[in-house]
Design a protein around this motif. Structure first.
Motif: not given
Length: 235
Positions: A45-61, A95-107
């Motif tokens: 998971f590359d935190q530098n590239k994730c924008v938090g769109c949530g597509d991954c969660k939707t696709a998984c479900n 502001c929207g300068c700091e947009r950091k997201f992290v994936r939480v899932s089975c390791q």
């Protein structure tokens, strides 16, 4: 309440890595050659590239037919901002300068506590792929695996009454020769998946040149989920 506390601890661990790669609870990772004759499927998971769109969660479900309100993947926003203080980048309070997201899932731990404590063998490692998964027919619903997971990444699926976890879409996608649904859905290349024991795989070559971290490595679980954190310049 306890779930929120554990999640905050998880996120705190990722945040520490963002500041210092060798901070307590994290370690810099270079893939070793142990078991090189067997696949070792990992996800980065590359935190530098994730924008938090949530597509991954939707696709998984959708791919895993999960009940409403349950997900194998959580995407949490992480911030190093100090409450009540302006953004150090633009000077604004909001502001929207700091947009950091992290994936939480089975390791997908190589030394998986959930497998060790399962009294029926329901939580097990797939013999072909080495991926930690569940045998629904053997699960007694005892929740031992849920309690043993140090990452708070397991839950009871109310539709099946079985303990569930992210198994890299072992049955829904990998069985068809496809990548996990979350990886396929990511438009920003924030998720990379493959066999780290294959020196020619993209994920193997990526881990050879990129510093990545594991969460809570001091537990000795050897997670197969890697994080490439945002490193603050000048720290």
């Amino acid at each position: 309440m306890s779930e929120n506390i554990e999640r905050r601890r998880f996120l705190k661990g990722v945040g520490a890595c963002s500041v210092l790669m060798t901070a307590a609870g994290c370690s810099s990772v270079k893939e070793d050659g142990e078991g090189a004759n067997r696949p070792h499927y990992v996800m980065v998971f590359d935190q530098n590239k994730c924008v938090g769109c949530g597509d991954c969660k939707t696709a998984c479900n959708q791919a895993n037919n999960l009940p409403a309100g349950k997900s194998k993947v959580l995407l949490e926003q992480q911030s190093g901002r100090v409450e009540g203080q302006a953004c150090p980048h633009c000077g604004k309070m909001e502001c929207g300068c700091e947009r950091k997201f992290v994936r939480v899932s089975c390791q997908q731990c190589k030394n998986a506590p959930c497998v060790t404590v399962c009294p029926t063998g329901a939580a097990h490692r797939d013999p072909k792929t080495g991926i930690v998964t569940m045998d629904d027919s053997k699960c007694a619903g005892c929740k031992y695996c849920i309690g043993a997971c140090p990452y708070n990444a397991r839950f009871i699926n109310e539709d099946t009454d079985v303990a569930d976890n992210c198994d890299f879409c072992l049955e829904s996608k990998l069985a068809k020769g496809e990548k996990p649904a979350c990886v396929q859905s990511c438009r920003y290349d924030a998720l990379i998946f493959g066999d780290a024991n294959d020196p020619n795989s993209y994920v193997s070559r990526l881990l050879a040149v990129k510093d990545s971290v594991r969460i809570k490595p001091h537990f000795g679980t050897e997670p197969s989920l890697r994080y490439i954190p945002i490193v603050k310049l000048g720290v």
